[in-house]
Design a protein around this motif. Structure first.
Motif, PDB file in Angstrom:
ATOM      1  N   GLU A   6       0.827  -1.194   0.000  1.00  0.00           N
ATOM      2  CA  GLU A   6       0.000   0.000   0.000  1.00  0.00           C
ATOM      3  C   GLU A   6       0.868   1.253   0.000  1.00  0.00           C
ATOM      4  OE1 GLU A   6      -2.683   0.066   3.225  1.00  0.00           O
ATOM      5  OE2 GLU A   6      -3.999  -1.459   2.424  1.00  0.00           O
ATOM      6  N   GLU A   7       0.416   2.249  -0.734  1.00  0.00           N
ATOM      7  CA  GLU A   7       1.056   3.548  -0.714  1.00  0.00           C
ATOM      8  C   GLU A   7       0.866   4.142   0.681  1.00  0.00           C
ATOM      9  OE1 GLU A   7       0.061   7.963  -2.477  1.00  0.00           O
ATOM     10  OE2 GLU A   7      -0.718   6.187  -3.490  1.00  0.00           O
ATOM     11  N   PRO A   8       1.935   4.777   1.281  1.00  0.00           N
ATOM     12  CA  PRO A   8       1.772   5.386   2.590  1.00  0.00           C
ATOM     13  C   PRO A   8       0.629   6.411   2.576  1.00  0.00           C
ATOM     14  CG  PRO A   8       4.087   5.283   1.992  1.00  0.00           C
ATOM     15  CD  PRO A   8       3.307   4.862   0.786  1.00  0.00           C
ATOM     16  N   GLY A   9      -0.236   6.365   3.525  1.00  0.00           N
ATOM     17  CA  GLY A   9      -1.345   7.300   3.623  1.00  0.00           C
ATOM     18  C   GLY A   9      -2.588   6.866   2.884  1.00  0.00           C
ATOM     19  N   LEU A  10      -2.510   5.777   2.106  1.00  0.00           N
ATOM     20  CA  LEU A  10      -3.669   5.352   1.313  1.00  0.00           C
ATOM     21  C   LEU A  10      -4.847   4.984   2.196  1.00  0.00           C
ATOM     22  CD1 LEU A  10      -4.695   4.801  -1.542  1.00  0.00           C
ATOM     23  CD2 LEU A  10      -3.842   2.459  -1.315  1.00  0.00           C
ATOM     24  N   ARG A  11      -4.569   4.261   3.278  1.00  0.00           N
ATOM     25  CA  ARG A  11      -5.642   3.852   4.179  1.00  0.00           C
ATOM     26  C   ARG A  11      -6.259   5.064   4.886  1.00  0.00           C
ATOM     27  NH1 ARG A  11      -4.289  -0.752   8.460  1.00  0.00           N
ATOM     28  NH2 ARG A  11      -2.798   0.822   9.083  1.00  0.00           N
ATOM     29  N   ALA A  12      -5.415   6.020   5.266  1.00  0.00           N
ATOM     30  CA  ALA A  12      -5.936   7.229   5.919  1.00  0.00           C
ATOM     31  C   ALA A  12      -6.753   8.060   4.945  1.00  0.00           C
ATOM     32  CB  ALA A  12      -4.775   8.060   6.480  1.00  0.00           C
ATOM     33  N   ARG A  13      -6.344   8.074   3.689  1.00  0.00           N
ATOM     34  CA  ARG A  13      -7.088   8.821   2.679  1.00  0.00           C
ATOM     35  C   ARG A  13      -8.478   8.208   2.480  1.00  0.00           C
ATOM     36  NH1 ARG A  13      -3.535   9.778  -2.399  1.00  0.00           N
ATOM     37  NH2 ARG A  13      -4.451   7.834  -3.182  1.00  0.00           N
ATOM     38  N   ALA A  14      -8.543   6.878   2.497  1.00  0.00           N
ATOM     39  CA  ALA A  14      -9.839   6.207   2.381  1.00  0.00           C
ATOM     40  C   ALA A  14     -10.713   6.502   3.591  1.00  0.00           C
ATOM     41  CB  ALA A  14      -9.627   4.700   2.234  1.00  0.00           C
ATOM     42  N   GLU A  15     -10.101   6.533   4.777  1.00  0.00           N
ATOM     43  CA  GLU A  15     -10.842   6.846   5.995  1.00  0.00           C
ATOM     44  C   GLU A  15     -11.355   8.281   5.956  1.00  0.00           C
ATOM     45  OE1 GLU A  15     -12.524   6.807   9.815  1.00  0.00           O
ATOM     46  OE2 GLU A  15     -11.987   5.196   8.423  1.00  0.00           O
ATOM     47  N   TYR A  16     -10.520   9.189   5.471  1.00  0.00           N
ATOM     48  CA  TYR A  16     -10.923  10.594   5.328  1.00  0.00           C
ATOM     49  C   TYR A  16     -12.168  10.695   4.445  1.00  0.00           C
ATOM     50  CZ  TYR A  16     -10.305  15.622   4.292  1.00  0.00           C
ATOM     51  OH  TYR A  16     -10.471  16.977   4.164  1.00  0.00           O
TER      52      TYR A  16
END
Length: 275
Positions: A6-16
């Motif tokens: 996963e690209e760093p921050g991808l999961r947080a971007r989805a959560e956002y």
């Protein structure tokens, strides 16, 4: 760098995007109406791209959306992870590695481990860096506390740390800060996934005094380590180096008090700091 592909921050971007969609819906707003709201300078397509995780939200975008939706940081708190804004470049991959690990082992000869620090203790530790400004410290403290959310995940990592006994007696921030920090340590030790053990002073000169380190294990990824020095740190994946740190951790583990004895040692030191 990717973590488990996963690209760093991808999961947080989805959560956002998921949070933004939820709060927008609760306000009865479509993407079109949100874009048309007073003070919003972004188009419907841009809003939709953010919600789908296809566009990285900026701080300015976040401030506008939070104002319109009546939020108070629910989106903004995700920005450091989205932008991978976790301090020096050599450290930035590590929070993502922690977040996806199923097992984390650490050794700390100088201070309480970052994932177990209180806000005031962390602030005092970070203020110890020469030339650091108050603003830099406040930002770094927020990032450190944000990393601690790893224990609130549906499947938190099994976290096992070895702390040199001298750490407990080093009065960082003074008696009040230390008492609060040690009380917090006793509290987190009740977490089913957190193990804290103390390496006693009677162990003498140990390999642990060479510096702090962490080893993270995750499914589908090679074991990864974070190694600290007096000037910087290093995230390493070299098999032999990580294996050597694992051997070092095992050696220290054999010298450490069991959990119940460690708890008693921490409690006794805490009481010496007074009420």
């Amino acid at each position: 760098m990717t973590v488990n592909g996963e690209e760093p921050g991808l999961r947080a971007r989805a959560e956002y995007g998921a949070r933004m969609r939820k709060f927008r819906t609760l306000q009865g707003l479509s993407q079109e109406r949100l874009a048309a709201a007073p003070g919003v300078t972004y188009s419907e397509s841009q809003i939709g791209a953010v919600e789908r995780g296809k566009r990285t939200p900026s701080e300015a975008f976040t401030e506008e959306i939070e104002r319109v939706l009546g939020l108070n940081g629910e989106l903004k708190e995700l920005l450091p992870e989205i932008h991978n804004d976790f301090g020096p470049k050599w450290f930035r991959p590590w929070p993502g590695i922690e977040a996806t690990a199923h097992t984390i082992r650490t050794s700390e000869p100088l201070v309480i481990p970052g994932l177990l620090q209180t806000e005031r203790y962390a602030e005092q530790v970070l203020l110890g860096e020469p030339g650091t400004t108050r603003d830099q410290v406040q930002k770094a403290v927020k990032v450190r506390l944000k990393r601690q959310a790893v224990f609130n995940q549906p499947k938190p990592p099994m976290y096992s740390t070895l702390i040199d006994e001298s750490v407990l007696s080093r009065p960082i921030g003074g008696a009040e800060v230390m008492r609060e920090q040690l009380a917090h340590l006793l509290t987190v030790m009740k977490h089913p996934c957190i193990t804290v053990r103390v390496v006693p002073l009677v162990a003498g000169l140990t390999t642990g005094l060479l510096g702090a380190f962490e080893i993270a294990q995750a499914d589908g990824s090679p074991d990864t380590a974070y190694l600290e020095s007096s000037l910087a740190g290093e995230v390493i994946t070299h098999i032999d180096k990580v294996r050597a740190l694992g051997v070092r951790w095992d050696a220290l583990s054999s010298m450490a008090h069991p959990v119940n004895v460690s708890e008693q040692v921490i409690r006794e030191v805490m009481e010496r700091y007074g009420d």
